[in-house]
Design a protein around this motif. Structure first.
Motif, PDB file in Angstrom:
ATOM      1  N   ASN A  11      88.530  28.826 -26.089  1.00  0.00           N
ATOM      2  CA  ASN A  11      88.285  28.148 -27.365  1.00  0.00           C
ATOM      3  C   ASN A  11      89.417  28.402 -28.351  1.00  0.00           C
ATOM      4  OD1 ASN A  11      85.852  27.196 -26.372  1.00  0.00           O
ATOM      5  ND2 ASN A  11      84.613  28.732 -27.424  1.00  0.00           N
ATOM      6  N   LYS A  15      91.924  25.690 -30.093  1.00  0.00           N
ATOM      7  CA  LYS A  15      92.124  25.616 -31.550  1.00  0.00           C
ATOM      8  C   LYS A  15      93.590  25.751 -31.919  1.00  0.00           C
ATOM      9  CE  LYS A  15      87.763  27.463 -33.291  1.00  0.00           C
ATOM     10  NZ  LYS A  15      87.135  28.577 -34.030  1.00  0.00           N
ATOM     11  N   ALA A  41      93.825  28.047 -37.460  1.00  0.00           N
ATOM     12  CA  ALA A  41      92.888  28.273 -36.356  1.00  0.00           C
ATOM     13  C   ALA A  41      91.787  29.264 -36.721  1.00  0.00           C
ATOM     14  CB  ALA A  41      93.636  28.751 -35.122  1.00  0.00           C
TER      15      ALA A  41
END
Length: 196
Positions: A11, A15, A41
């Motif tokens: 993840n 990002k 992010a």
């Protein structure tokens, strides 16, 4: 099975790629800074380097996405145009390349501004993205030169790509040796018409 830690890292990587893509698109790859990316992010600066070895690796990830988008644009420019001559399809693909470069200049430039040499350890997925782009060009080139060996075809594909890329680059940068952007499509057509 993916662990929670692996999922968090995946993840974070996603990002970071999205944040880097946005910044490169807006400001260019040279303006990419770890502190800005971390803020975008929502992570610590050090977390970037747990997800990617360095900013070059992150730029390569963005470039991989850009190559895929560019490949789709180039391929879609000749969808349903199989009855066109190979030269006409090369011109259509080149015009699509020009449009993509013009509409996404900073992302497009990042594809070629990354400081890498052919002998560097380039990831397979990155080389595959580049090969995929070249494969679109290879089909009409093989029709134009049916007697060429695989090596000769590969060299011709790269020569044509390099020629079109140079024309596009000089046109977009408005270099003295280039032509006005409004004439770039005509220049590409003139060059490619000579090979067909």
């Amino acid at each position: 099975m993916t662990t929670k830690a692996q999922q968090r890292k995946a993840n974070l990587r996603e990002k970071l790629v999205e944040a880097a893509e946005t910044r490169i698109d807006r400001d260019g790859a040279g303006a990419l800074r770890a502190r800005d990316l971390a803020k975008d992010a929502g992570c610590a600066v050090g977390a970037i380097y747990t997800a990617y070895d360095d900013l070059n690796a992150l730029i390569m990830a963005v470039n991989g996405r850009t190559f895929q988008k560019l490949g789709l644009v180039v391929a879609s420019s000749v969808d349903g145009k199989e009855s066109e001559t190979p030269t006409k399809r090369l011109i259509l693909m080149s015009n699509a390349y020009l449009t993509f470069a013009s509409d996404n200049t900073n992302l497009w430039r990042a594809l070629f501004d990354l400081q890498m040499r052919a002998e560097d350890n380039v990831p397979d997925w990155y080389l595959q993205a580049l090969r995929s782009l070249f494969s679109h060009i290879a089909h009409p080139v093989a029709e134009l030169f049916p007697d060429y060996s695989h090596e000769e075809l590969d060299l011709m594909v790269r020569a044509l790509f390099s020629s079109v890329h140079g024309i596009v680059l000089l046109g977009l940068e408005q270099r003295i040796s280039g032509v006005p952007l409004t004439k770039v499509e005509l220049m590409i057509a003139q060059i490619l018409s000579q090979i067909g």
